[in-house]
Design a protein around this motif. Structure first.
Motif, short mmCIF file in Angstrom:
data_model
loop_
_atom_site.label_atom_id
_atom_site.label_comp_id
_atom_site.label_asym_id
_atom_site.label_seq_id
_atom_site.Cartn_x
_atom_site.Cartn_y
_atom_site.Cartn_z
N LYS A 1 37.62 14.05 7.97
CA LYS A 1 37.47 15.43 7.55
C LYS A 1 38.82 16.13 7.38
O LYS A 1 38.89 17.19 6.77
N GLU B 1 36.97 7.05 6.60
CA GLU B 1 36.48 8.38 6.29
C GLU B 1 37.13 9.37 7.23
O GLU B 1 37.71 9.00 8.26
N PHE C 1 32.60 14.73 3.10
CA PHE C 1 33.86 14.41 3.77
C PHE C 1 34.64 13.47 2.87
O PHE C 1 34.15 12.97 1.86
#
Length: 262
Positions: free
Chosen positions: A124, A122, A105
């Motif tokens: 996706k 973080e 990711f």
């Protein structure tokens, strides 16, 4: 701080006086025999430890970088890499190898672009991650200097950016952060994170310095799709906002050009 003091704190020693090296706009850099000491009078908290982590991350992914001997809030002690011949094809191989790697990711630790702090995080979904982590902090910091361009910048990221997959990035890849050594090319001063390779390519294109020998070799090793080429001006907006922040409104013309090309 005297660079010899940081060397002593690292448990290292060198004979002879420190030799000043070019350190850009942020750091004072000195060579002491086999070592390089980087210092800054008033670095933002975490600046040098973040650089050390970025160098380590690149080294773990097969990139030649100076070894980090010691990292502190006041500065770094690094390996001295002597100068060698320019090897643009070698640089293309190294960067294509880096950009072809895939991670699960998109992610970043809290870090810096220059001395500008950027958050960790973080995700996706690439466009949202890139905007929130990279663009939005600089957009907020420069909004009052953008002479009405702020909404245009925000609008650029309403449409999704192309994706090839999460790849490790240098993050601030202008030609001054490339160093040729007798053993091959090395990279310096990263703003490391995991994103799309277009971010690195955009910075490399922004101010030049990478000759056609590099681009021909890179295109053979890892061809750049047309949709990624078209997205490069949007990535350049990130770096141009940083230049407005650090150097002023003289970069608004280049920012407008990147917006118009997006």
């Amino acid at each position: 701080m005297d660079p010899r003091e940081l060397l002593r704190r690292a448990g290292l020693e060198a004979k002879g006086p420190p030799q000043p090296l070019y350190g850009g706009d942020i750091s004072r850099v000195y060579r002491l025999e086999a070592y390089v000491v980087k210092l800054s009078p008033n670095p933002p908290p975490g600046l040098f430890p973040a650089e050390a982590r970025g160098l380590k991350a690149l080294a773990e992914r097969g990139v030649r970088v100076p070894r980090v001997f010691f990292a502190a809030e006041e500065g770094l002690v690094l390996e001295y890499l002597p100068e060698g011949p320019a090897d643009w094809e070698g640089l293309a191989r190294m960067l294509a190898g880096l950009h072809r790697q895939r991670e699960a990711f998109y992610w970043a630790e809290a870090g810096f672009l220059g001395t500008f702090p950027l958050p960790g995080g973080e995700g996706k979904e690439w466009t949202e991650f890139f905007f929130l982590r990279c663009v939005e902090p600089l957009l907020k910091a420069t909004w009052d200097r953008l002479e009405g361009l702020g909404p245009r910048v925000k609008a650029l990221f309403q449409e999704p950016l192309p994706t090839e997959g999460p790849a490790p990035l240098h993050g601030d890849l202008w030609h001054g952060n490339v160093h040729f050594t007798p053993g091959g090319p090395a990279l310096l001063d990263p703003s490391f994170f995991v994103g799309e390779r277009g971010v690195d390519l955009a910075m490399m294109r922004l101010f030049g310095g990478f000759p056609q020998d590099f681009w021909r070799a890179y295109q053979v090793l890892y061809p750049i799709p047309e949709e990624v080429e078209r997205a490069l001006p949007r990535y350049q907006v990130y770096y141009l906002l940083a230049h407005v922040h650090f150097f002023g409104k003289g970069y608004l013309g280049a920012l407008w050009k990147a917006i118009s090309a997006s």
